[in-house]
Design a protein around this motif. Structure first.
Motif, mmCIF file in Angstrom:
data_model
loop_
_atom_site.group_PDB
_atom_site.id
_atom_site.type_symbol
_atom_site.label_atom_id
_atom_site.label_comp_id
_atom_site.label_asym_id
_atom_site.label_seq_id
_atom_site.Cartn_x
_atom_site.Cartn_y
_atom_site.Cartn_z
ATOM 1 N N GLY A 29 1.349 12.233 13.545
ATOM 2 C CA GLY A 29 2.761 12.310 13.907
ATOM 3 C C GLY A 29 3.069 13.576 14.677
ATOM 4 N N ALA A 30 2.542 14.686 14.189
ATOM 5 C CA ALA A 30 2.739 15.954 14.892
ATOM 6 C C ALA A 30 2.088 15.898 16.275
ATOM 7 C CB ALA A 30 2.145 17.097 14.074
ATOM 8 N N THR A 31 0.937 15.249 16.368
ATOM 9 C CA THR A 31 0.251 15.111 17.648
ATOM 10 C C THR A 31 1.090 14.275 18.616
ATOM 11 O OG1 THR A 31 -1.855 15.181 16.442
ATOM 12 C CG2 THR A 31 -1.929 14.435 18.729
ATOM 13 N N ALA A 32 1.675 13.193 18.109
ATOM 14 C CA ALA A 32 2.543 12.354 18.948
ATOM 15 C C ALA A 32 3.743 13.149 19.452
ATOM 16 C CB ALA A 32 2.998 11.125 18.169
ATOM 17 N N VAL A 33 4.312 13.980 18.593
ATOM 18 C CA VAL A 33 5.451 14.812 18.981
ATOM 19 C C VAL A 33 5.059 15.765 20.111
ATOM 20 C CG1 VAL A 33 6.868 16.772 18.195
ATOM 21 C CG2 VAL A 33 6.784 14.654 16.857
ATOM 22 N N LEU A 34 3.900 16.401 19.972
ATOM 23 C CA LEU A 34 3.448 17.323 21.015
ATOM 24 C C LEU A 34 3.209 16.569 22.326
ATOM 25 C CD1 LEU A 34 2.778 20.176 21.827
ATOM 26 C CD2 LEU A 34 0.497 19.896 20.823
ATOM 27 N N ALA A 76 1.401 10.194 2.778
ATOM 28 C CA ALA A 76 0.661 11.181 3.578
ATOM 29 C C ALA A 76 1.012 11.078 5.060
ATOM 30 C CB ALA A 76 -0.841 10.992 3.390
ATOM 31 N N GLY A 77 1.012 12.228 5.717
ATOM 32 C CA GLY A 77 1.322 12.250 7.146
ATOM 33 C C GLY A 77 2.813 12.366 7.373
ATOM 34 N N THR A 78 3.353 11.466 8.191
ATOM 35 C CA THR A 78 4.763 11.521 8.567
ATOM 36 C C THR A 78 5.280 10.109 8.801
ATOM 37 O OG1 THR A 78 4.027 11.805 10.854
ATOM 38 C CG2 THR A 78 4.693 13.802 9.694
ATOM 39 N N ASP A 79 6.613 9.969 8.784
ATOM 40 C CA ASP A 79 7.213 8.711 9.208
ATOM 41 C C ASP A 79 8.108 8.990 10.412
ATOM 42 O OD1 ASP A 79 9.539 9.842 8.223
ATOM 43 O OD2 ASP A 79 9.678 8.526 6.482
ATOM 44 N N VAL A 125 7.120 6.264 21.226
ATOM 45 C CA VAL A 125 6.058 6.506 20.243
ATOM 46 C C VAL A 125 5.996 5.293 19.324
ATOM 47 C CG1 VAL A 125 5.330 7.876 18.249
ATOM 48 C CG2 VAL A 125 6.199 9.025 20.299
ATOM 49 N N ALA A 126 4.809 4.713 19.195
ATOM 50 C CA ALA A 126 4.622 3.557 18.317
ATOM 51 C C ALA A 126 4.132 4.013 16.950
ATOM 52 C CB ALA A 126 3.615 2.587 18.930
ATOM 53 N N THR A 127 4.731 3.459 15.905
ATOM 54 C CA THR A 127 4.235 3.651 14.535
ATOM 55 C C THR A 127 3.547 2.354 14.145
ATOM 56 O OG1 THR A 127 6.000 5.201 13.987
ATOM 57 C CG2 THR A 127 4.847 4.152 12.141
ATOM 58 N N LEU A 128 2.227 2.421 14.021
ATOM 59 C CA LEU A 128 1.391 1.228 13.902
ATOM 60 C C LEU A 128 0.637 1.191 12.573
ATOM 61 C CD1 LEU A 128 -0.240 1.462 17.450
ATOM 62 C CD2 LEU A 128 1.705 0.028 16.805
ATOM 63 N N ASN A 129 0.509 -0.006 12.027
ATOM 64 C CA ASN A 129 -0.366 -0.204 10.882
ATOM 65 C C ASN A 129 -1.734 -0.634 11.406
ATOM 66 O OD1 ASN A 129 -1.712 -0.819 8.572
ATOM 67 N ND2 ASN A 129 -0.269 -2.356 7.825
ATOM 68 N N LEU A 130 -2.645 0.322 11.518
ATOM 69 C CA LEU A 130 -3.970 0.044 12.084
ATOM 70 C C LEU A 130 -4.807 -0.856 11.182
ATOM 71 C CD1 LEU A 130 -5.103 3.463 13.618
ATOM 72 C CD2 LEU A 130 -3.723 1.646 14.638
ATOM 73 N N GLN A 131 -4.323 -1.123 9.967
ATOM 74 C CA GLN A 131 -5.071 -1.978 9.055
ATOM 75 C C GLN A 131 -4.860 -3.464 9.364
ATOM 76 O OE1 GLN A 131 -3.696 -0.368 5.222
ATOM 77 N NE2 GLN A 131 -5.515 0.941 5.173
ATOM 78 N N ALA A 235 -3.580 -2.507 -2.670
ATOM 79 C CA ALA A 235 -2.382 -2.310 -1.848
ATOM 80 C C ALA A 235 -1.380 -1.420 -2.577
ATOM 81 C CB ALA A 235 -1.738 -3.655 -1.521
ATOM 82 N N VAL A 236 -0.831 -0.446 -1.844
ATOM 83 C CA VAL A 236 0.208 0.433 -2.390
ATOM 84 C C VAL A 236 1.380 0.454 -1.409
ATOM 85 C CG1 VAL A 236 -1.531 1.873 -3.527
ATOM 86 C CG2 VAL A 236 -0.605 2.582 -1.308
ATOM 87 N N PRO A 237 2.582 0.749 -1.897
ATOM 88 C CA PRO A 237 3.721 0.856 -0.984
ATOM 89 C C PRO A 237 3.503 2.020 -0.016
ATOM 90 C CG PRO A 237 4.430 0.848 -3.292
ATOM 91 C CD PRO A 237 2.954 1.036 -3.290
ATOM 92 N N ALA A 238 3.950 1.865 1.212
ATOM 93 C CA ALA A 238 3.834 2.930 2.203
ATOM 94 C C ALA A 238 5.222 3.413 2.605
ATOM 95 C CB ALA A 238 3.081 2.426 3.434
ATOM 96 N N ARG A 239 5.318 4.704 2.857
ATOM 97 C CA ARG A 239 6.574 5.303 3.292
ATOM 98 C C ARG A 239 6.922 4.897 4.735
ATOM 99 N NH1 ARG A 239 8.990 10.718 2.133
ATOM 100 N NH2 ARG A 239 10.184 11.382 3.953
ATOM 101 N N TYR A 240 5.902 4.560 5.510
ATOM 102 C CA TYR A 240 6.074 4.334 6.939
ATOM 103 C C TYR A 240 6.727 2.986 7.233
ATOM 104 C CZ TYR A 240 1.938 6.902 5.553
ATOM 105 O OH TYR A 240 1.064 7.700 4.860
ATOM 106 N N ARG A 241 7.409 2.917 8.387
ATOM 107 C CA ARG A 241 7.946 1.659 8.898
ATOM 108 C C ARG A 241 7.386 1.441 10.290
ATOM 109 N NH1 ARG A 241 14.199 1.067 8.633
ATOM 110 N NH2 ARG A 241 13.613 -1.100 8.973
ATOM 111 N N SER A 242 6.950 0.220 10.545
ATOM 112 C CA SER A 242 6.382 -0.072 11.870
ATOM 113 C C SER A 242 7.509 -0.254 12.882
ATOM 114 C CB SER A 242 5.513 -1.328 11.804
ATOM 115 O OG SER A 242 6.282 -2.444 11.376
#
Length: 270
Positions: A29-34, A76-79, A125-131, A235-242
């Motif tokens: 996420g920080a990399t995408a921001v930069l 973990a990471g960012t949303d 910026v795309a927020t993707l579920n790579l799984q 499977a666990v809940p994730a904070r992220y939204r695609s």
């Protein structure tokens, strides 16, 4: 869908030399921001540690007991909210973002929509579920991912970190995903003990997904030698939204268009 439109912030050759590579663990996420700031030619560019701090990167806790480890994995990471807040902080509000959720799927000309934003001077910026969309026989990746989109054409979606092109089919699968993270069963088993206190995981979404029950059933199957019943992942809940976050310079034409789109039903959400 009409995918005849094309738009590029950088050429692939430019992206290979200009993009900011991954800044550190859980720091996509920080990399995408930069990369957004690089694409907008923002000056002066912040230092890498400033970006990580502004975006509030959350790290995994690999040495924690299993319940705490799983909780750390789920956030973990960012949303997208962290990215929007981080960009605003780094630019004193002169660059701002708006998030467009893509799950459930929106009926729109997605690729023309992305191209129009790029041509207007915005940076997506795309927020993707790579799984999701993993080819058969390949290992399921370990995380979600934020990637700056630097171009789009009939060949696919061009993104940074890494500089690569995604097919429309795979991109759409990863862009339209429930907020779920798959954790490798080996990572669960390695940390499981009979004394684990799962009270940390008693939230509604954890209960709806039966995470604790699924863990106990997998451990029981292992102990009984019933390896066929052991899942590859839990499977666990994730904070992220695609979805896609559109970043614009305040006062720009793209900013005016972003404000006009506020009226779209169900969009935007932050």
């Amino acid at each position: 869908e009409d995918i005849a439109m094309q738009a590029f912030i950088w050429t692939p050759e430019m992206a290979a030399t200009r993009e900011a590579p991954q800044l550190g663990p859980s720091s996509c996420g920080a990399t995408a921001v930069l990369n957004v700031l690089l694409a907008l030619k923002w000056q002066p560019l912040p230092e890498e540690n400033e970006v990580n701090k502004a975006v509030s990167v959350r790290l995994r806790k690999p040495d924690a007991p299993l319940p705490e480890y799983l909780l750390s994995r789920s956030v973990a990471g960012t949303d997208h909210c962290d990215l929007i807040a981080g960009v605003a902080k780094l630019t004193d509000g002169r660059v701002h973002g708006r998030f467009y959720p893509m799950h459930p799927w929106k009926e729109l000309d997605l690729y023309g929509w992305i191209a129009r934003w790029i041509n207007a001077g915005a940076v997506p910026v795309a927020t993707l579920n790579l799984q999701r969309g993993v080819p058969g026989g390949q290992d399921i990746p370990d995380a979600w991912h934020h990637q700056m989109i630097y171009g789009i054409s009939k060949e696919g979606v061009f993104m940074t970190n890494p500089v690569a092109t995604s097919s429309f089919d795979v991109f759409q699968q990863q862009l339209c995903s429930e907020s779920v993270l798959l954790v490798r069963i080996a990572d669960v088993v390695a940390r499981y003990t009979d004394s684990d206190d799962f009270e940390l995981l008693l939230g509604q979404r954890w209960a709806e997904m039966n995470t604790v029950l699924n863990i106990r059933q997998a451990i029981c199957a292992l102990h009984n030698g019933d390896y066929a019943s052991v899942p590859s992942h839990i499977a666990v809940p994730a904070r992220y939204r695609s979805g896609i976050t559109i970043f614009v310079l305040r006062g720009s034409e793209a900013n005016s268009q972003l404000e006009l789109e506020e009226g779209l039903e169900g969009w935007p959400e932050q």
